[in-house]
Design a protein around this motif. Sequence first.
Motif, PDB file in Angstrom:
ATOM      1  N   ARG A  68       0.822  -1.209   0.000  1.00 37.21           N
ATOM      2  CA  ARG A  68       0.000   0.000   0.000  1.00 37.21           C
ATOM      3  C   ARG A  68       0.861   1.266   0.000  1.00 37.21           C
ATOM      4  NH1 ARG A  68      -5.576   0.176   2.460  1.00 37.21           N
ATOM      5  NH2 ARG A  68      -6.226   2.286   1.985  1.00 37.21           N
ATOM      6  N   GLY A  69       0.610   2.101  -0.992  1.00 39.34           N
ATOM      7  CA  GLY A  69       1.319   3.367  -1.107  1.00 39.34           C
ATOM      8  C   GLY A  69       2.709   3.263  -1.717  1.00 39.34           C
ATOM      9  N   LEU A  70       3.187   2.046  -1.966  1.00 38.46           N
ATOM     10  CA  LEU A  70       4.537   1.871  -2.503  1.00 38.46           C
ATOM     11  C   LEU A  70       4.558   1.269  -3.901  1.00 38.46           C
ATOM     12  CD1 LEU A  70       6.371   0.545   0.679  1.00 38.46           C
ATOM     13  CD2 LEU A  70       6.394   2.862  -0.262  1.00 38.46           C
ATOM     14  N   GLY A  71       3.540   0.487  -4.259  1.00 38.37           N
ATOM     15  CA  GLY A  71       3.492  -0.097  -5.592  1.00 38.37           C
ATOM     16  C   GLY A  71       3.403  -1.612  -5.584  1.00 38.37           C
ATOM     17  N   MET A  72       3.779  -2.190  -6.715  1.00 36.12           N
ATOM     18  CA  MET A  72       3.725  -3.641  -6.909  1.00 36.12           C
ATOM     19  C   MET A  72       5.134  -4.211  -6.834  1.00 36.12           C
ATOM     20  SD  MET A  72       0.578  -4.493  -7.953  1.00 36.12           S
ATOM     21  CE  MET A  72      -0.838  -3.766  -8.705  1.00 36.12           C
ATOM     22  N   PHE A  73       5.217  -5.402  -6.231  1.00 31.49           N
ATOM     23  CA  PHE A  73       6.498  -6.060  -6.039  1.00 31.49           C
ATOM     24  C   PHE A  73       6.415  -7.515  -6.485  1.00 31.49           C
ATOM     25  CE2 PHE A  73       6.457  -2.416  -3.383  1.00 31.49           C
ATOM     26  CZ  PHE A  73       7.772  -1.992  -3.283  1.00 31.49           C
ATOM     27  N   VAL A  74       7.561  -8.067  -6.856  1.00 32.41           N
ATOM     28  CA  VAL A  74       7.640  -9.456  -7.302  1.00 32.41           C
ATOM     29  C   VAL A  74       7.569 -10.375  -6.089  1.00 32.41           C
ATOM     30  CG1 VAL A  74       9.073 -11.159  -8.495  1.00 32.41           C
ATOM     31  CG2 VAL A  74       9.063  -8.780  -9.285  1.00 32.41           C
ATOM     32  N   ALA A  75       6.680 -11.354  -6.154  1.00 30.91           N
ATOM     33  CA  ALA A  75       6.540 -12.328  -5.070  1.00 30.91           C
ATOM     34  C   ALA A  75       7.814 -13.170  -4.968  1.00 30.91           C
ATOM     35  CB  ALA A  75       5.337 -13.235  -5.327  1.00 30.91           C
ATOM     36  N   THR A  76       8.070 -13.671  -3.786  1.00 30.76           N
ATOM     37  CA  THR A  76       9.293 -14.434  -3.519  1.00 30.76           C
ATOM     38  C   THR A  76       9.482 -15.608  -4.465  1.00 30.76           C
ATOM     39  OG1 THR A  76       9.127 -13.803  -1.203  1.00 30.76           O
ATOM     40  CG2 THR A  76      10.574 -15.646  -1.716  1.00 30.76           C
ATOM     41  N   GLU A  77       8.445 -16.372  -4.714  1.00 25.67           N
ATOM     42  CA  GLU A  77       8.533 -17.561  -5.572  1.00 25.67           C
ATOM     43  C   GLU A  77       7.985 -17.314  -6.978  1.00 25.67           C
ATOM     44  OE1 GLU A  77      10.044 -20.460  -4.746  1.00 25.67           O
ATOM     45  OE2 GLU A  77      10.645 -19.450  -2.897  1.00 25.67           O
ATOM     46  N   ALA A  78       7.954 -16.058  -7.406  1.00 25.96           N
ATOM     47  CA  ALA A  78       7.330 -15.709  -8.684  1.00 25.96           C
ATOM     48  C   ALA A  78       7.943 -16.456  -9.870  1.00 25.96           C
ATOM     49  CB  ALA A  78       7.413 -14.206  -8.921  1.00 25.96           C
ATOM     50  N   LYS A  79       9.259 -16.476  -9.961  1.00 26.84           N
ATOM     51  CA  LYS A  79       9.904 -17.122 -11.110  1.00 26.84           C
ATOM     52  C   LYS A  79       9.531 -18.600 -11.176  1.00 26.84           C
ATOM     53  CE  LYS A  79      14.352 -18.014 -13.294  1.00 26.84           C
ATOM     54  NZ  LYS A  79      15.791 -17.757 -13.283  1.00 26.84           N
ATOM     55  N   THR A  80       9.584 -19.280 -10.051  1.00 21.45           N
ATOM     56  CA  THR A  80       9.232 -20.700 -10.003  1.00 21.45           C
ATOM     57  C   THR A  80       7.774 -20.904 -10.390  1.00 21.45           C
ATOM     58  OG1 THR A  80      10.862 -21.064  -8.272  1.00 21.45           O
ATOM     59  CG2 THR A  80       9.151 -22.732  -8.499  1.00 21.45           C
ATOM     60  N   MET A  81       6.887 -20.043  -9.890  1.00 19.62           N
ATOM     61  CA  MET A  81       5.462 -20.158 -10.205  1.00 19.62           C
ATOM     62  C   MET A  81       5.205 -19.960 -11.696  1.00 19.62           C
ATOM     63  SD  MET A  81       3.476 -18.427  -6.932  1.00 19.62           S
ATOM     64  CE  MET A  81       3.942 -16.786  -7.385  1.00 19.62           C
ATOM     65  N   ILE A  82       5.877 -18.983 -12.297  1.00 20.45           N
ATOM     66  CA  ILE A  82       5.702 -18.718 -13.727  1.00 20.45           C
ATOM     67  C   ILE A  82       6.189 -19.908 -14.546  1.00 20.45           C
ATOM     68  CG2 ILE A  82       6.442 -17.281 -15.672  1.00 20.45           C
ATOM     69  CD1 ILE A  82       6.712 -14.965 -13.548  1.00 20.45           C
ATOM     70  N   LEU A  83       7.378 -20.413 -14.205  1.00 22.07           N
ATOM     71  CA  LEU A  83       7.916 -21.559 -14.938  1.00 22.07           C
ATOM     72  C   LEU A  83       7.005 -22.775 -14.812  1.00 22.07           C
ATOM     73  CD1 LEU A  83      11.714 -21.177 -14.110  1.00 22.07           C
ATOM     74  CD2 LEU A  83      10.577 -20.671 -16.284  1.00 22.07           C
ATOM     75  N   ASP A  84       6.501 -23.025 -13.613  1.00 23.29           N
ATOM     76  CA  ASP A  84       5.576 -24.144 -13.402  1.00 23.29           C
ATOM     77  C   ASP A  84       4.304 -23.955 -14.217  1.00 23.29           C
ATOM     78  OD1 ASP A  84       7.352 -25.379 -11.690  1.00 23.29           O
ATOM     79  OD2 ASP A  84       6.292 -24.784  -9.856  1.00 23.29           O
ATOM     80  N   LYS A  85       3.760 -22.749 -14.184  1.00 25.15           N
ATOM     81  CA  LYS A  85       2.534 -22.456 -14.933  1.00 25.15           C
ATOM     82  C   LYS A  85       2.745 -22.689 -16.426  1.00 25.15           C
ATOM     83  CE  LYS A  85       1.278 -18.290 -16.200  1.00 25.15           C
ATOM     84  NZ  LYS A  85       0.831 -16.893 -16.266  1.00 25.15           N
ATOM     85  N   ARG A  86       3.850 -22.200 -16.931  1.00 26.30           N
ATOM     86  CA  ARG A  86       4.100 -22.348 -18.368  1.00 26.30           C
ATOM     87  C   ARG A  86       4.337 -23.804 -18.751  1.00 26.30           C
ATOM     88  NH1 ARG A  86       7.304 -17.007 -20.498  1.00 26.30           N
ATOM     89  NH2 ARG A  86       5.694 -15.528 -19.882  1.00 26.30           N
ATOM     90  N   ARG A  87       5.017 -24.543 -17.877  1.00 21.26           N
ATOM     91  CA  ARG A  87       5.204 -25.974 -18.146  1.00 21.26           C
ATOM     92  C   ARG A  87       3.857 -26.677 -18.159  1.00 21.26           C
ATOM     93  NH1 ARG A  87       9.516 -25.621 -14.228  1.00 21.26           N
ATOM     94  NH2 ARG A  87      11.472 -25.520 -15.340  1.00 21.26           N
ATOM     95  N   ASN A  88       3.053 -26.397 -17.150  1.00 26.91           N
ATOM     96  CA  ASN A  88       1.773 -27.088 -16.989  1.00 26.91           C
ATOM     97  C   ASN A  88       0.734 -26.688 -18.019  1.00 26.91           C
ATOM     98  OD1 ASN A  88       2.717 -28.564 -14.798  1.00 26.91           O
ATOM     99  ND2 ASN A  88       2.080 -27.017 -13.343  1.00 26.91           N
TER     100      ASN A  88
END
Length: 123
Positions: A68-88
């Motif tokens: 809040r008030g600072l913006g959007m940030f990358v989640a800790t496991e974002a890269k792993t989640m994206i790779l898993d999503k794309r694989r699946n």
Amino acid sequence: MILNTDSAKPIYVQIAEWLENEIIAERFKSDEKVYSQYQLAELFNINPATAAKGLTILVEENTLYKKRGLGMFVATEAKTMILDKRRNETLTKMVTDLVLEAKRLSVTKEELIQLIHKCGGEN
């Protein structure tokens, strides 16, 4: 990246995928701030609401989180989640389409496997 306005894929989806690619390439790392909707709008010459919609997709998928008030940030496991999503999702769809086409062409399982190896898929 240049957005493809002629694509059937909506601009906001292209924005979300571009951000995912930036995370995969580690140009945005875990807990690092990403571009705001206004920065994305300026960068890609699009409406800020369209950029916000792309960011919202990633927030809903827990790839990004809001401070809040600072913006959007990358989640800790974002890269792993994206790779898993794309694989699946992506690879499963591609392989399904490939197998269906092979069946239509009367290509056997063994021939298809040989073709995959021949095209560089040894590992």
